[in-house]
Design an enzyme around this catalytic site. Structure first.
Site: not given
Ligand SMILES: Cc1ncc(COP(=O)(O)O)c(CN[C@](O)(C(=O)O)[C@@H](O)C(=O)O)c1O
Length: 401
Positions: A133, A214, A250
């Site tokens: 990311w 993560d 999300k």
């Protein structure tokens, strides 16, 4: 004259800047496949029904006030959030070995973990996957760690470079921190198999490396919260220590509420207690204490069986729609006879497809087809619908022929 007369104009963020460019485009066929934000079949952002229900309960509850939360956040949110990733029967939870801080979504939780490590951990090197990311290197560097990469994605197979990964982690200095995407790797959509995860776990434990998970997409990869938590649970089951950053952006659609947590799994309850006390000293001078609303929504849902079950159904619905978009895109390219092997579109999992399109092909698609994605060729499948798949397939077809 201003004291900032010479300040430079900063570039747009590589991911969030895509939406800025998209918003400026007046084309009626423009398509935003940049930021990882879920859209419905109608192309609209969604507030989950279960979230609206929880909010209604909060609004109707006269006992709810807007007092400060404790520095480490809403206690029952923290307990329930740790349980969500570790599992209700987790020995680490039963033995009270988990220190949890409610964080400002995934990013804030990563940052608090980073600053804690920079302050209290002897090794300041963190190995991050190549690619990862876009915000990861900045969070870790600005938080006080030094970043190195480990091989992760193989462009030739569009799959995992497992041998490269093992070689690079074997060569890591013992004690180094290793960032691991818990599931739905961003941007590649390529995850290790459970067998590969077991080999990674053995290597990390044998070298005394410190895993930092993560978890921004739990439930989004497979549609199952428990299946997507397996890698984390494998590590915690061996009794070792690890960091875990979680996000509800999300999987509960709470993007702008900034709801997440950092959990530090420790070897003993005594260590966890002292770690928790030191976490407060990181958070207090950073933002003092976290926002109450989003965490209250999550706690309301997680502590009520009916609401939790309803959430899992809506979450699976989102995951299934994304998987359906993968199939539709592959079919559309196949029916166009688009040159190349596009099977990775359905092999990859989570929100993103790492298409393999290069920067100039991406630029072509933006300029000629008003299709927006990150310059590394990543597209957010959540931004697609049955109506827009043909337009994307046309753009990709034109870009590669
Ligand atoms: C691996 C990973 N970790 C953490 C986060 C942070 O998320 P938050 O702070 O909102 O909980 C994201 C979000 N990344 C994006 O979905 C993306 O890559 O498009 C987008 O939200 C972003 O902020 O870039 C992510 O992909």
């Amino acid at each position: 004259e201003s004291v900032f007369a010479n300040i430079a104009q900063a570039p747009e963020d590589p991911i969030l800047g895509v939406t800025v460019a998209y918003n400026k485009d007046t084309s009626p066929v423009k398509l935003n496949l940049g930021v990882g934000a879920y859209r419905t079949e109608e192309g609209k952002p969604v507030v989950l029904n279960v979230v609206r229900k929880a909010e209604q309960m909060l609004v109707n509850d006269p006992s709810r006030v807007k007092e400060y939360l404790p520095i480490l956040g809403l206690a029952d949110f923290n307990k329930l959030t740790a349980k969500l990733i570790l599992g209700a029967d987790s020995p680490a939870i039963q033995e009270d070995r988990v220190a949890t801080a409610q964080g400002l979504s995934g990013t804030g939780s990563l940052r608090v973990g980073t600053e804690f490590l920079a302050r209290h951990y002897h090794e300041h090197t963190i190995y991050i996957p190549q690619p990862t990311w876009g915000n990861h290197p900045k969070v870790f560097t600005l938080g006080g760690l030094s970043v190195k990469s480990y091989r992760y994605y193989d462009p030739a197979t569009r799959g995992l470079d497992f041998q490269g990964l093992l070689k690079d982690l074997s060569a890591a200095s013992s004690g180094a921190i290793v960032l691991l995407h818990a599931c739905a790797h961003n941007p590649t959509g390529v995850d290790p198999t459970l067998e590969q995860w077991e080999q990674i776990r053995q290597l990390i434990r044998s070298k005394g490396l410190l895993p930092f998970f993560d978890s921004a997409y739990q439930g989004f990869a497979s549609g199952s919260l428990d299946a997507d938590a397996q890698p984390v649970r494998m590590f915690v089951a061996d009794g070792g220590e690890c960091f875990i950053a979680q996000s509800y952006a999300k999987n509960m659609g709470l993007y702008g509420e900034r709801v997440g947590a950092l959990s530090i799994v420790c070897k003993t309850a005594d260590v966890a207690k002292r770690v928790e006390s030191q976490l407060k000293l990181v958070v207090r001078p950073m933002y003092s204490n976290p926002p109450i609303h989003g965490a209250s929504i999550v706690a309301t849902i997680l502590k009520d069986k009916a609401l939790y079950d309803e959430w899992t159904v809506e979450l699976k619905g989102m995951a299934d729609r994304i998987i359906n978009m993968r199939k539709q895109l592959l079919d559309a390219l196949t029916s166009r006879g688009t040159p190349g092997d596009w099977s990775h579109i359905v092999k990859q999992i989570g929100m993103f497809t790492f298409t393999g399109l290069n920067a100039e092909q991406v630029k072509f698609m933006t300029e000629k087809y008003h299709i927006y994605m990150t310059s590394d060729g990543r597209i957010s499948m959540a931004g697609l619908s049955s109506q827009t798949v043909p337009h994307l397939a046309d753009g990709m077809h034109a870009a590669v022929t």
